[in-house]
Design an enzyme around this catalytic site. Structure first.
Site, short mmCIF file in Angstrom:
data_model
loop_
_atom_site.label_atom_id
_atom_site.label_comp_id
_atom_site.label_asym_id
_atom_site.label_seq_id
_atom_site.Cartn_x
_atom_site.Cartn_y
_atom_site.Cartn_z
NE ARG A 230 2.18 -5.13 11.54
CZ ARG A 230 2.26 -4.31 10.08
NH1 ARG A 230 3.93 -4.75 10.75
NH2 ARG A 230 2.14 -2.84 9.69
CE LYS B 85 -2.29 -0.91 3.79
NZ LYS B 85 -1.28 -2.20 3.97
NE ARG C 136 7.03 -0.47 10.59
CZ ARG C 136 5.84 -0.03 9.76
NH1 ARG C 136 5.87 0.37 8.14
NH2 ARG C 136 4.65 -1.16 9.90
NE ARG D 29 -4.00 -0.71 9.99
CZ ARG D 29 -3.09 -0.83 8.67
NH1 ARG D 29 -2.20 0.57 9.04
NH2 ARG D 29 -1.82 -1.57 8.80
NE ARG E 137 7.24 -2.76 6.23
CZ ARG E 137 5.93 -3.12 5.94
NH1 ARG E 137 5.19 -1.93 5.54
NH2 ARG E 137 5.65 -2.93 7.57
P1 ADP Z 1 2.45 -1.67 3.33
O1 ADP Z 1 2.53 -0.55 3.45
O2 ADP Z 1 0.79 -2.11 2.71
O3 ADP Z 1 2.75 -2.15 4.66
P2 ADP Z 1 4.66 -1.49 1.98
O4 ADP Z 1 4.64 -1.23 0.48
O5 ADP Z 1 5.50 -1.24 3.22
O6 ADP Z 1 3.39 -2.65 2.25
O7 ADP Z 1 5.35 -3.09 1.37
C1 ADP Z 1 6.31 -4.05 2.11
C2 ADP Z 1 7.21 -4.66 2.01
O8 ADP Z 1 7.42 -5.28 0.26
C3 ADP Z 1 8.42 -3.87 1.37
O9 ADP Z 1 9.24 -3.83 1.61
C4 ADP Z 1 8.20 -3.06 0.19
O10 ADP Z 1 9.33 -2.46 -0.79
C5 ADP Z 1 7.99 -4.52 -0.83
N1 ADP Z 1 7.25 -4.70 -1.96
C6 ADP Z 1 6.13 -3.61 -2.42
N2 ADP Z 1 5.91 -3.80 -3.64
C7 ADP Z 1 5.92 -5.45 -3.50
C8 ADP Z 1 5.96 -5.76 -5.08
N3 ADP Z 1 5.21 -5.43 -5.77
N4 ADP Z 1 7.04 -6.82 -5.23
C9 ADP Z 1 7.82 -7.24 -3.94
N5 ADP Z 1 7.44 -6.65 -2.91
C10 ADP Z 1 7.39 -5.38 -3.14
P1 AMP Z 2 1.30 0.19 9.39
O1 AMP Z 2 2.57 1.71 8.87
O2 AMP Z 2 0.37 0.90 8.22
O3 AMP Z 2 1.40 -1.00 8.72
O4 AMP Z 2 0.52 0.34 10.14
C1 AMP Z 2 1.28 -0.01 11.30
C2 AMP Z 2 0.91 0.16 12.95
O5 AMP Z 2 -0.21 1.59 13.30
C3 AMP Z 2 -0.18 -0.89 12.60
O6 AMP Z 2 -0.29 -1.88 12.73
C4 AMP Z 2 -1.10 0.02 13.84
O7 AMP Z 2 -1.01 -0.84 15.43
C5 AMP Z 2 -1.61 1.61 13.41
N1 AMP Z 2 -2.05 1.90 12.85
C6 AMP Z 2 -1.56 2.28 11.62
N2 AMP Z 2 -2.87 2.83 11.00
C7 AMP Z 2 -4.39 2.86 11.84
C8 AMP Z 2 -6.01 2.63 11.55
N3 AMP Z 2 -6.30 3.36 11.11
N4 AMP Z 2 -6.25 2.49 12.80
C9 AMP Z 2 -5.86 1.60 13.97
N5 AMP Z 2 -4.29 1.97 14.09
C10 AMP Z 2 -3.59 2.19 13.04
#
Ligand code: ADP
Ligand code: AMP
Length: 214
Positions: free
Chosen positions: A171, A13, A160, A88, A127
């Site tokens: 999660r 995302k 992280r 969420r 990541r």
């Molecule tokens: P989210 O915001 O949904 O938690 P991220 O955008 O941070 O996810 O992506 C999670 C991990 O996967 C990151 O390390 C990112 O670089 C990697 N990633 C994102 N999209 C892809 C893809 N299409 N193919 C492979 N790795 C990806």
């Molecule tokens: P993210 O960076 O989107 O993966 O979010 C990391 C963490 O932040 C999540 O696992 C939740 O603990 C908290 N968080 C982020 N967005 C929300 C939301 N909309 N509602 C509740 N918790 C959130």
């Protein structure tokens, strides 16, 4: 253009939201980034959020909804935004719908980045995040030029705490129980679009631009 990104943690995302924000000139609003910035700055909001985040739980709606609504009322959101990590829960989605309806507005696109659970754990363990500027990398799929160092601001990259496998399992459970129902919520509103998130990052973005239009 008001866009919501849906999908499991690690689906991509944030990666796609950043590209959308750049191409369409709208702010990228990540509630996770806002919480992490508050934790780093030691604010009261950050202290409230930290315990939940560390366990892979959602921060309570009472804290999250007000914070997000304040953010989307800021001036830079006039032409729209891309929301990453919000809503969420169903109450979060309903609060957003209501706040927008009061201004005669609505979400234009809800994009579900679909990635099966099997792929998520490896995505998350690779990541690497820059806690200073919010840039995200992947050891295998999107490595930085110099290992462990952010290309954008030169800070140290970290795994992280909530990306460690035991927390990721929590999660994912929370995602299926509380967030996945939003797919039907936005389908009923006629704005849901699903993209195959297992493709390369570029191919996922191509699918999204076809949905959003040039
Ligand atoms: P989210 O915001 O949904 O938690 P991220 O955008 O941070 O996810 O992506 C999670 C991990 O996967 C990151 O390390 C990112 O670089 C990697 N990633 C994102 N999209 C892809 C893809 N299409 N193919 C492979 N790795 C990806
Ligand atoms: P993210 O960076 O989107 O993966 O979010 C990391 C963490 O932040 C999540 O696992 C939740 O603990 C908290 N968080 C982020 N967005 C929300 C939301 N909309 N509602 C509740 N918790 C959130």
């Amino acid at each position: 253009m008001k866009i919501i990104m849906l999908g499991a943690p690690g689906a991509g995302k944030g990666t796609q939201a950043k590209k959308i924000a750049e191409k369409y000139g709208v702010p990228h609003i990540s509630t996770g980034d806002i919480f992490r910035a508050n934790i780093k700055a030691g604010t009261e909001l950050g202290m409230k959020a930290k315990g939940y985040m560390d366990q892979g739980l959602l921060v309570p709606d009472e804290v999250t909804i007000g914070m997000l609504l304040d953010r989307i009322h800021q001036d830079d959101c006039e032409k729209g935004y891309v929301l990453d990590g919000f809503p969420r829960t169903i109450p979060q989605a309903e609060s957003l719908t209501k706040a927008l309806a009061e201004m005669g507005e609505a979400i234009d696109f809800a994009i579900d980045v679909d990635v099966p659970d099997e792929n998520i754990i490896s995505r998350m363990s690779g990541r690497r995040a820059c806690l200073k500027c919010g840039a995200t990398y992947h050891t295998q799929f999107a490595p930085p030029a110099k290992e462990g160092v952010c290309d954008v601001c030169g800070s140290e990259l970290v795994l992280r705490d909530d990306d460690k496998p035991e927390t990721v399992k929590n999660r994912l459970k929370v995602y299926h129980e509380q967030t996945q129902p939003l797919i039907d919520y936005y389908k009923e509103k006629g704005v849901l679009h699903t993209v195959d998130g297992t493709q390369t990052m570029e191919a996922v973005f191509q699918s999204i631009t076809e949905i959003l239009g040039a």
